[in-house]
Design a protein around this motif. Structure first.
Motif, PDB file in Angstrom:
ATOM      1  N   MET A   1      15.356  -1.790 -15.187  1.00  0.00           N
ATOM      2  CA  MET A   1      13.751  -2.252 -14.712  1.00  0.00           C
ATOM      3  C   MET A   1      13.787  -0.888 -13.355  1.00  0.00           C
ATOM      4  SD  MET A   1      12.511  -5.213 -11.822  1.00  0.00           S
ATOM      5  CE  MET A   1      13.898  -5.652 -11.346  1.00  0.00           C
ATOM      6  N   ILE A   2      12.977  -0.384 -13.053  1.00  0.00           N
ATOM      7  CA  ILE A   2      13.084   0.847 -12.427  1.00  0.00           C
ATOM      8  C   ILE A   2      12.399   0.089 -10.670  1.00  0.00           C
ATOM      9  CG2 ILE A   2      12.195   2.827 -11.096  1.00  0.00           C
ATOM     10  CD1 ILE A   2      14.090   3.161 -13.480  1.00  0.00           C
ATOM     11  N   VAL A   3      12.940  -0.101 -10.100  1.00  0.00           N
ATOM     12  CA  VAL A   3      12.622  -0.511  -8.428  1.00  0.00           C
ATOM     13  C   VAL A   3      12.763   0.644  -7.410  1.00  0.00           C
ATOM     14  CG1 VAL A   3      13.602  -1.687  -6.417  1.00  0.00           C
ATOM     15  CG2 VAL A   3      13.651  -2.733  -8.729  1.00  0.00           C
ATOM     16  N   VAL A   4      11.301   1.082  -6.885  1.00  0.00           N
ATOM     17  CA  VAL A   4      10.369   1.395  -5.553  1.00  0.00           C
ATOM     18  C   VAL A   4      10.901   0.948  -4.412  1.00  0.00           C
ATOM     19  CG1 VAL A   4       8.793   2.814  -5.231  1.00  0.00           C
ATOM     20  CG2 VAL A   4       9.062   1.393  -7.354  1.00  0.00           C
ATOM     21  N   ASN A   5      11.020   1.168  -3.909  1.00  0.00           N
ATOM     22  CA  ASN A   5      12.033   1.884  -2.370  1.00  0.00           C
ATOM     23  C   ASN A   5      11.149   2.179  -0.994  1.00  0.00           C
ATOM     24  OD1 ASN A   5      14.169  -0.135  -3.379  1.00  0.00           O
ATOM     25  ND2 ASN A   5      15.329   0.762  -3.850  1.00  0.00           N
ATOM     26  N   ILE A   6      10.169   2.137  -1.832  1.00  0.00           N
ATOM     27  CA  ILE A   6       9.129   3.071  -0.676  1.00  0.00           C
ATOM     28  C   ILE A   6       9.487   2.310   0.847  1.00  0.00           C
ATOM     29  CG2 ILE A   6       6.874   3.365  -0.171  1.00  0.00           C
ATOM     30  CD1 ILE A   6       6.646   4.489  -2.597  1.00  0.00           C
ATOM     31  N   ASP A   7       9.239   0.680   1.271  1.00  0.00           N
ATOM     32  CA  ASP A   7       9.769   0.135   2.372  1.00  0.00           C
ATOM     33  C   ASP A   7      10.872   0.396   2.807  1.00  0.00           C
ATOM     34  OD1 ASP A   7       7.127  -0.913   1.712  1.00  0.00           O
ATOM     35  OD2 ASP A   7       7.732  -2.684   0.801  1.00  0.00           O
ATOM     36  N   VAL A   8      11.744   0.923   2.518  1.00  0.00           N
ATOM     37  CA  VAL A   8      12.915   0.313   3.090  1.00  0.00           C
ATOM     38  C   VAL A   8      13.068   2.328   3.898  1.00  0.00           C
ATOM     39  CG1 VAL A   8      15.696   1.284   2.505  1.00  0.00           C
ATOM     40  CG2 VAL A   8      14.243  -0.714   1.414  1.00  0.00           C
ATOM     41  N   MET A   9      12.287   3.415   2.762  1.00  0.00           N
ATOM     42  CA  MET A   9      12.296   4.860   3.632  1.00  0.00           C
ATOM     43  C   MET A   9      11.187   4.565   4.694  1.00  0.00           C
ATOM     44  SD  MET A   9      15.066   5.936   2.184  1.00  0.00           S
ATOM     45  CE  MET A   9      14.053   7.762   3.289  1.00  0.00           C
ATOM     46  N   LEU A  10      10.504   3.621   4.127  1.00  0.00           N
ATOM     47  CA  LEU A  10       9.305   4.028   4.866  1.00  0.00           C
ATOM     48  C   LEU A  10      10.088   3.059   6.402  1.00  0.00           C
ATOM     49  CD1 LEU A  10       6.275   2.936   4.038  1.00  0.00           C
ATOM     50  CD2 LEU A  10       6.572   4.433   4.702  1.00  0.00           C
ATOM     51  N   ALA A  11      10.385   2.266   6.677  1.00  0.00           N
ATOM     52  CA  ALA A  11      11.328   1.321   7.682  1.00  0.00           C
ATOM     53  C   ALA A  11      12.269   2.499   8.653  1.00  0.00           C
ATOM     54  CB  ALA A  11      11.932   0.518   7.264  1.00  0.00           C
ATOM     55  N   LYS A  12      13.595   3.048   7.906  1.00  0.00           N
ATOM     56  CA  LYS A  12      13.821   4.156   7.996  1.00  0.00           C
ATOM     57  C   LYS A  12      13.435   5.162   8.891  1.00  0.00           C
ATOM     58  CE  LYS A  12      18.149   3.516   4.562  1.00  0.00           C
ATOM     59  NZ  LYS A  12      18.511   4.056   4.018  1.00  0.00           N
ATOM     60  N   ARG A  13      12.150   5.566   8.154  1.00  0.00           N
ATOM     61  CA  ARG A  13      11.532   6.787   8.395  1.00  0.00           C
ATOM     62  C   ARG A  13      10.724   6.436  10.264  1.00  0.00           C
ATOM     63  NH1 ARG A  13      15.500   8.615   7.510  1.00  0.00           N
ATOM     64  NH2 ARG A  13      15.078  10.348   5.613  1.00  0.00           N
ATOM     65  N   LYS A  14       9.982   4.782   9.863  1.00  0.00           N
ATOM     66  CA  LYS A  14       9.705   4.403  10.788  1.00  0.00           C
ATOM     67  C   LYS A  14       8.184   4.802  11.075  1.00  0.00           C
ATOM     68  CE  LYS A  14      12.639   3.157  14.757  1.00  0.00           C
ATOM     69  NZ  LYS A  14      14.312   3.621  14.600  1.00  0.00           N
ATOM     70  N   MET A  15       7.149   5.094   9.620  1.00  0.00           N
ATOM     71  CA  MET A  15       6.639   5.667   9.339  1.00  0.00           C
ATOM     72  C   MET A  15       5.614   4.154   8.937  1.00  0.00           C
ATOM     73  SD  MET A  15       5.424   8.195   6.474  1.00  0.00           S
ATOM     74  CE  MET A  15       6.585   9.667   7.534  1.00  0.00           C
ATOM     75  N   SER A  16       4.227   4.783   9.077  1.00  0.00           N
ATOM     76  CA  SER A  16       3.189   3.411   8.995  1.00  0.00           C
ATOM     77  C   SER A  16       3.162   3.935   7.196  1.00  0.00           C
ATOM     78  CB  SER A  16       2.405   3.088   9.008  1.00  0.00           C
ATOM     79  OG  SER A  16       1.280   4.011   9.333  1.00  0.00           O
ATOM     80  N   VAL A  17       2.682   2.654   6.597  1.00  0.00           N
ATOM     81  CA  VAL A  17       1.910   3.099   5.217  1.00  0.00           C
ATOM     82  C   VAL A  17       1.107   3.696   5.319  1.00  0.00           C
ATOM     83  CG1 VAL A  17       1.162   2.043   3.316  1.00  0.00           C
ATOM     84  CG2 VAL A  17       2.591   0.931   4.362  1.00  0.00           C
ATOM     85  N   THR A  18      -0.310   3.705   6.111  1.00  0.00           N
ATOM     86  CA  THR A  18      -0.984   4.733   6.625  1.00  0.00           C
ATOM     87  C   THR A  18      -0.600   5.740   7.012  1.00  0.00           C
ATOM     88  OG1 THR A  18      -2.578   2.382   7.337  1.00  0.00           O
ATOM     89  CG2 THR A  18      -3.563   4.659   7.956  1.00  0.00           C
ATOM     90  N   GLU A  19       0.820   5.910   7.767  1.00  0.00           N
ATOM     91  CA  GLU A  19       0.774   7.424   7.592  1.00  0.00           C
ATOM     92  C   GLU A  19       1.060   8.398   6.337  1.00  0.00           C
ATOM     93  OE1 GLU A  19       3.623   9.950  10.867  1.00  0.00           O
ATOM     94  OE2 GLU A  19       3.529   7.810  10.936  1.00  0.00           O
ATOM     95  N   ILE A  50       5.387  12.713  -1.391  1.00  0.00           N
ATOM     96  CA  ILE A  50       6.407  11.475  -1.034  1.00  0.00           C
ATOM     97  C   ILE A  50       7.827  11.454   0.020  1.00  0.00           C
ATOM     98  CG2 ILE A  50       7.690   9.072  -1.621  1.00  0.00           C
ATOM     99  CD1 ILE A  50       4.804   9.008  -3.538  1.00  0.00           C
ATOM    100  N   CYS A  51       8.499  12.242  -1.154  1.00  0.00           N
ATOM    101  CA  CYS A  51       9.932  12.070  -0.720  1.00  0.00           C
ATOM    102  C   CYS A  51       9.240  13.571   0.565  1.00  0.00           C
ATOM    103  CB  CYS A  51      10.626  13.482  -2.247  1.00  0.00           C
ATOM    104  SG  CYS A  51      11.236  12.430  -2.969  1.00  0.00           S
ATOM    105  N   LYS A  52       8.695  14.522   0.216  1.00  0.00           N
ATOM    106  CA  LYS A  52       9.104  15.767   0.978  1.00  0.00           C
ATOM    107  C   LYS A  52       8.599  15.052   2.628  1.00  0.00           C
ATOM    108  CE  LYS A  52       5.868  19.666   2.789  1.00  0.00           C
ATOM    109  NZ  LYS A  52       5.116  20.531   1.818  1.00  0.00           N
ATOM    110  N   ALA A  53       7.040  14.019   2.547  1.00  0.00           N
ATOM    111  CA  ALA A  53       6.724  12.836   4.006  1.00  0.00           C
ATOM    112  C   ALA A  53       7.794  12.134   4.198  1.00  0.00           C
ATOM    113  CB  ALA A  53       5.502  12.236   3.620  1.00  0.00           C
ATOM    114  N   LEU A  54       8.988  11.567   3.389  1.00  0.00           N
ATOM    115  CA  LEU A  54       9.727  10.931   4.059  1.00  0.00           C
ATOM    116  C   LEU A  54      10.671  11.437   4.285  1.00  0.00           C
ATOM    117  CD1 LEU A  54       9.082   7.797   2.190  1.00  0.00           C
ATOM    118  CD2 LEU A  54       8.348   7.810   4.674  1.00  0.00           C
ATOM    119  N   ASP A  55      11.474  13.368   4.468  1.00  0.00           N
ATOM    120  CA  ASP A  55      12.156  13.660   4.088  1.00  0.00           C
ATOM    121  C   ASP A  55      13.797  13.064   3.453  1.00  0.00           C
ATOM    122  OD1 ASP A  55      14.090  15.671   4.976  1.00  0.00           O
ATOM    123  OD2 ASP A  55      14.631  14.954   7.049  1.00  0.00           O
ATOM    124  N   CYS A  56      13.611  12.753   1.780  1.00  0.00           N
ATOM    125  CA  CYS A  56      14.797  11.693   1.731  1.00  0.00           C
ATOM    126  C   CYS A  56      14.188  12.135   0.190  1.00  0.00           C
ATOM    127  CB  CYS A  56      14.772  10.169   1.450  1.00  0.00           C
ATOM    128  SG  CYS A  56      12.564   9.903   0.475  1.00  0.00           S
TER     129      CYS A  56
END
Length: 67
Positions: A1-19, A50-56
């Motif tokens: 199973m592939i898990v998408v950890n966008i929430d984790v990266m958003l929290a680390k970057r202090k970024m909202s889903v809207t942003e 996504i990687c560019k926006a989250l620098d990951c």
């Protein structure tokens, strides 16, 4: 199973889903589908944006877990 950890990266970057949605250029609905693991596929260009926006790395967002 592939898990998408966008929430984790958003929290680390202090970024909202809207942003993230605005930076990547995808709708909130499509981002929600990705976040909730309901997506059947993801375009490489979307993953890159996504990687560019989250620098990951893709591995920071995608994780493989055995069932």
């Amino acid at each position: 199973m592939i898990v998408v950890n966008i929430d984790v990266m958003l929290a680390k970057r202090k970024m909202s889903v809207t942003e993230l949605s605005e930076k990547v250029g995808i709708t909130m609905a499509n981002l929600s589908i990705l976040k909730n693991g309901k997506a059947k596929a993801i375009r490489i260009s979307t993953l890159e944006a996504i990687c560019k926006a989250l620098d990951c790395q893709p591995g920071d967002i995608l994780e493989y877990r055995q069932d």
